[in-house]
Every structure is written in structure tokens, then in C-alpha cells.
Design a protein around this motif. Sequence first.
Motif, short mmCIF file in Angstrom:
data_model
loop_
_atom_site.label_atom_id
_atom_site.label_comp_id
_atom_site.label_asym_id
_atom_site.label_seq_id
_atom_site.Cartn_x
_atom_site.Cartn_y
_atom_site.Cartn_z
N UNK A 120 1.82 -3.54 -11.09
CA UNK A 120 0.72 -3.32 -10.09
C UNK A 120 0.10 -4.55 -9.97
N UNK A 121 -0.16 -4.74 -8.39
CA UNK A 121 -0.91 -5.86 -8.00
C UNK A 121 -2.04 -5.49 -6.90
N UNK A 129 -11.43 -6.64 -8.41
CA UNK A 129 -11.84 -5.17 -8.65
C UNK A 129 -10.77 -4.28 -8.15
N UNK A 130 -10.08 -4.51 -7.24
CA UNK A 130 -8.64 -3.60 -6.78
C UNK A 130 -7.82 -3.53 -8.18
N UNK A 131 -7.46 -4.96 -8.54
CA UNK A 131 -6.62 -4.99 -9.72
C UNK A 131 -6.99 -4.01 -10.91
N UNK A 132 -8.37 -4.20 -11.13
CA UNK A 132 -9.00 -3.46 -12.31
C UNK A 132 -8.97 -1.96 -11.92
N UNK A 166 -2.56 -2.51 -16.69
CA UNK A 166 -1.45 -3.31 -15.94
C UNK A 166 -1.60 -3.84 -14.78
N UNK A 167 -2.79 -3.79 -14.07
CA UNK A 167 -3.28 -4.25 -12.91
C UNK A 167 -3.35 -5.79 -13.05
N UNK A 168 -2.87 -6.44 -12.11
CA UNK A 168 -3.09 -8.05 -11.86
C UNK A 168 -3.26 -8.40 -10.45
N UNK A 199 7.64 -2.12 -8.30
CA UNK A 199 6.42 -3.32 -8.12
C UNK A 199 5.65 -2.73 -7.15
N UNK A 200 4.29 -2.87 -6.98
CA UNK A 200 3.21 -2.13 -6.32
C UNK A 200 2.34 -3.28 -5.87
#
Length: 153
Positions: free
Chosen positions: A44-45, A50-53, A58-60, A99-100
Motif C-alpha cells: 500500500x502506497x 501522512x497518507x502512507x501512515x 504496511x503503508x509506504x 498493489x494499492x
Amino acid sequence: PPFHGGNNHRAVWLGGGGVGKTHTLTKVVEPLGITFFGPTGYVATAQSNQAAQNLGPRGRTLHASNGLLMTDSLTTTKLRLNIRTQKKMDRVVGDTGIDVIDELGCVSGAMLHADALRKTYGRSMRYELDSGKYMMPQETWGRMPAKIVSGDF
């Protein structure tokens, strides 16, 4: 393995802020991806930190998930991988099944292109892909089985 030839799926989720796009990604899509494709099967990207958090542990950021620095050029010729980044991209997306990209409205066209090309490069050795065909409909994002982009209108 997550590679299913031409059986890839694309989804664009558009909706106003607060309707539950990110919530659905973290509570439904992520567990599904991990269950079906394994512990590295979901990536997830988002464009910003902030949006990744908001995407959970798993957010990057798009830059980090593609082995790019903020100062790197996004021109096609500069996106080629060296040995180090080829290994990183294989490790990051080789087993990915879902993949996001969240907060799509904040992503430039150049960054979206860089993501598609780098993901293709990262998966090309493992799945013997012709990276020159990365923009063909069945080849996008390195034949990623599922690609979801979501954001506001």
C-alpha cells in the motif's frame, strides 16, 4: 505464486473524503491480500508521509516503495534500475498480488508512470517480463494481479 499471466484486475475507487476508501483498504483488502498472496502479498502506497501512515504499518510513500529519493528524476531513462535497486524492487514487489495507491489526486502523472515502470522492472526478472511492453494493457505494473488506485474526486 502471485503471477497469473493475463488474469490481472484494475480498480479505481473514487469518493469524497470520509466515505471509507482507506478504511476498506486496511480492514478488507489488506487482510485479503495477505491471506491469498502471503505476508508480502499486499503493498500500500501514497504520495505523502501522512497518507502512507493512514494505510497502517504496511503503508509506504510512493518514493520509498520505488527506491526513489525526492531529488531523483522521474524521466523514463533515469528510472532504470541498478543492481541494488533491482534487488530492492524484486524484494518489495516480487511476491505482491495486490498493489494499492491511495490519495490518487495527489499523485502526479510522472510519479504514476514511474511507479508503473519501476514495478515492471522489479518484477521483470522473476517473471521474465519484456519491460519494453510495460504500457500494454495486460502488462501494466509488471502484470500485477490486482492494482487499486483510490482517491477523491
